[in-house]
Design an enzyme around this catalytic site. Structure first.
Site, PDB file in Angstrom:
ATOM      1  N   ASP A  84       7.198 -24.532  15.468  1.00 36.65           N
ATOM      2  CA  ASP A  84       7.578 -23.127  15.665  1.00 36.65           C
ATOM      3  C   ASP A  84       6.482 -22.219  15.098  1.00 36.65           C
ATOM      4  OD1 ASP A  84       9.366 -21.123  16.386  1.00 36.65           O
ATOM      5  OD2 ASP A  84      10.458 -21.182  14.480  1.00 36.65           O
ATOM      6  N   HIS A  85       5.996 -21.296  15.899  1.00 40.33           N
ATOM      7  CA  HIS A  85       5.005 -20.297  15.449  1.00 40.33           C
ATOM      8  C   HIS A  85       3.749 -20.900  14.812  1.00 40.33           C
ATOM      9  CE1 HIS A  85       7.437 -16.761  16.263  1.00 40.33           C
ATOM     10  NE2 HIS A  85       8.474 -17.410  15.771  1.00 40.33           N
ATOM     11  N   GLU A 136       3.660 -16.747  22.949  1.00 38.34           N
ATOM     12  CA  GLU A 136       4.325 -15.450  22.710  1.00 38.34           C
ATOM     13  C   GLU A 136       3.458 -14.281  23.170  1.00 38.34           C
ATOM     14  OE1 GLU A 136       6.464 -14.994  18.994  1.00 38.34           O
ATOM     15  OE2 GLU A 136       5.793 -12.923  18.768  1.00 38.34           O
ATOM     16  N   HIS A 179      13.051 -11.560  13.490  1.00 38.28           N
ATOM     17  CA  HIS A 179      13.419 -12.709  12.653  1.00 38.28           C
ATOM     18  C   HIS A 179      14.176 -12.206  11.431  1.00 38.28           C
ATOM     19  CE1 HIS A 179       9.672 -14.657  14.517  1.00 38.28           C
ATOM     20  NE2 HIS A 179      10.714 -15.294  15.002  1.00 38.28           N
ATOM     21  N   GLY A 180      15.163 -12.975  11.014  1.00 36.39           N
ATOM     22  CA  GLY A 180      15.899 -12.588   9.807  1.00 36.39           C
ATOM     23  C   GLY A 180      17.007 -11.599  10.147  1.00 36.39           C
ATOM     24  N   HIS A 207      13.392 -15.311  20.523  1.00 39.09           N
ATOM     25  CA  HIS A 207      13.301 -15.573  19.077  1.00 39.09           C
ATOM     26  C   HIS A 207      14.242 -14.632  18.337  1.00 39.09           C
ATOM     27  CE1 HIS A 207       9.709 -18.259  18.586  1.00 39.09           C
ATOM     28  NE2 HIS A 207       9.731 -18.044  19.900  1.00 39.09           N
ATOM     29  N   GLY A 208      14.448 -14.931  17.061  1.00 42.82           N
ATOM     30  CA  GLY A 208      15.284 -14.057  16.244  1.00 42.82           C
ATOM     31  C   GLY A 208      16.725 -14.054  16.740  1.00 42.82           C
ATOM     32  N   GLY A 209      17.247 -15.231  17.054  1.00 44.85           N
ATOM     33  CA  GLY A 209      18.576 -15.339  17.674  1.00 44.85           C
ATOM     34  C   GLY A 209      19.743 -15.045  16.745  1.00 44.85           C
ATOM     35  N   ASN A 229      16.346 -19.219  19.693  1.00 45.12           N
ATOM     36  CA  ASN A 229      15.948 -19.750  18.378  1.00 45.12           C
ATOM     37  C   ASN A 229      16.874 -19.232  17.282  1.00 45.12           C
ATOM     38  OD1 ASN A 229      13.808 -20.696  19.836  1.00 45.12           O
ATOM     39  ND2 ASN A 229      12.233 -19.783  18.544  1.00 45.12           N
TER      40      ASN A 229
HETATM   41  P1  13P Z   1      16.245 -16.122  13.066  1.00 44.50           P
HETATM   42  O1  13P Z   1      15.854 -16.590  11.712  1.00 44.50           O
HETATM   43  O2  13P Z   1      16.386 -14.646  13.133  1.00 44.50           O
HETATM   44  O3  13P Z   1      17.419 -16.848  13.606  1.00 44.50           O
HETATM   45  O4  13P Z   1      15.014 -16.453  14.038  1.00 44.50           O
HETATM   46  C1  13P Z   1      14.653 -17.772  14.257  1.00 44.50           C
HETATM   47  C2  13P Z   1      13.426 -17.857  15.091  1.00 44.50           C
HETATM   48  O5  13P Z   1      13.177 -17.067  15.952  1.00 44.50           O
HETATM   49  C3  13P Z   1      12.539 -18.998  14.844  1.00 44.50           C
HETATM   50  O6  13P Z   1      11.414 -18.959  15.645  1.00 44.50           O
END
Ligand code: 13P
Length: 283
Positions: A84-85, A136, A179-180, A207-209, A229
């Site tokens: 990831d990333h 991305e 994210h977060g 991302h940032g689900g 994600n």
């Molecule tokens: P969250 O931590 O917001 O769920 O995001 C996860 C993410 O996008 C990992 O690539």
């Protein structure tokens, strides 16, 4: 079965559902995720950030751990181990050489030209070894930037050029998620998401689900999202269980009992997400 993300995400695209990427942090999380996803008969992507990879003892340790757990638990569902990333070509090469089945190259902070250059190199190395690649465009902001709302929305024309020039398998366009934890309501650019889906014809990744409303996730799937994600929500669920255990049981000291106190919460969160994404019984 350990595999890359191709088959699972193309099936998700054809049948309009999404597969979850759950990020892993240690052996116990990996086990909880594998057990629950096997029970739900859903394909699953185990996301490993560079930081989590270091924490768990390197990419080779991660691959051995996942493989051995899958054998030990008699896992039959499709499972991908996905970097990831990744911040560089070298990091992708290390993960691929260690046995990761998929990688994400994140050069989204670079110019489009540089992003294309490094992504193309990763695609060449990965595809020659049967490994899939996610890239991305725009930039998903969040805690790591030290700012909330540090989002750079993906431009449709950039996405089209990036996909055509790199041969990437999956595209993560930044369209408002972070994210977060969210501070305020998530605002996602669904029209643009749909346009990117139409013009690139690739499975899209969100991302940032964590913290996105269920209705928004359903809409995102209808606009082309095939992979969601999730990291923070599982972390919060697990920590809640452990915190409750520690505050209600002053005698506990066995680390296995402490870590296990988060198991039910994690498994509950996984089940809710898998139901929402529509990937149950798709394995
Ligand atoms: P969250 O931590 O917001 O769920 O995001 C996860 C993410 O996008 C990992 O690539």
């Amino acid at each position: 079965m350990l595999e890359n993300m191709s088959r699972m995400l193309l099936d998700a695209k054809a049948n309009k559902y999404a597969v979850a990427q759950f990020n892993i942090n240690n052996l116990e999380w990996t086990r909880f995720i594998l057990e629950k996803c096997e029970e739900l008969k859903t394909p699953v992507i185990l996301g490993v950030s560079e930081g989590a990879g270091k924490y768990m003892g390197g990419y080779k340790t991660v691959v051995s751990m996942v493989k051995n757990l899958m054998e030990y638990l008699s896992i039959t569902i499709p499972v991908a181990i996905h970097l990831d990333h990744a911040s560089s070509y070298e990091s992708c090469v290390d993960a691929i050489d260690a046995g990761f089945t998929s990688v994400m190259i994140d050069a989204s902070k670079e110019t489009l030209e540089k992003n294309i250059e490094v992504s193309k190199k990763v695609v060449e190395y990965a595809h020659a070894r049967g490994v899939t690649v996610e890239g991305e465009i725009g930039h998903v902001g969040g805690q790591e930037d030290g700012v909330v709302g540090g989002i750079l929305y993906a431009e449709v024309s950039d996405c089209v050029e990036y996909v055509a020039s790199t041969g990437i398998d999956f595209l993560a366009p930044a369209l408002g998620s972070v994210h977060g934890p969210y501070h305020g309501d998530p605002v996602l650019a669904f029209d643009r998401m749909e346009e990117i889906k139409e013009k690139t014809n690739l499975p899209l990744v969100l991302h940032g689900g964590s913290g996105i409303y269920d209705e928004q996730i359903r809409q995102a799937i209808s606009c082309g999202i095939c992979k969601l994600n999730i990291n923070t929500e599982l972390q919060q669920a697990w920590t809640k269980g452990v915190r409750e255990k520690l505050s209600s049981d002053a005698e506990v000291y066995d680390p296995r009992k402490v870590i296990k106190a988060g198991e039910a919460n994690i498994k509950e969160a996984i089940e809710a997400k898998v139901e929402l994404l529509g990937s149950k019984d798709r394995a």
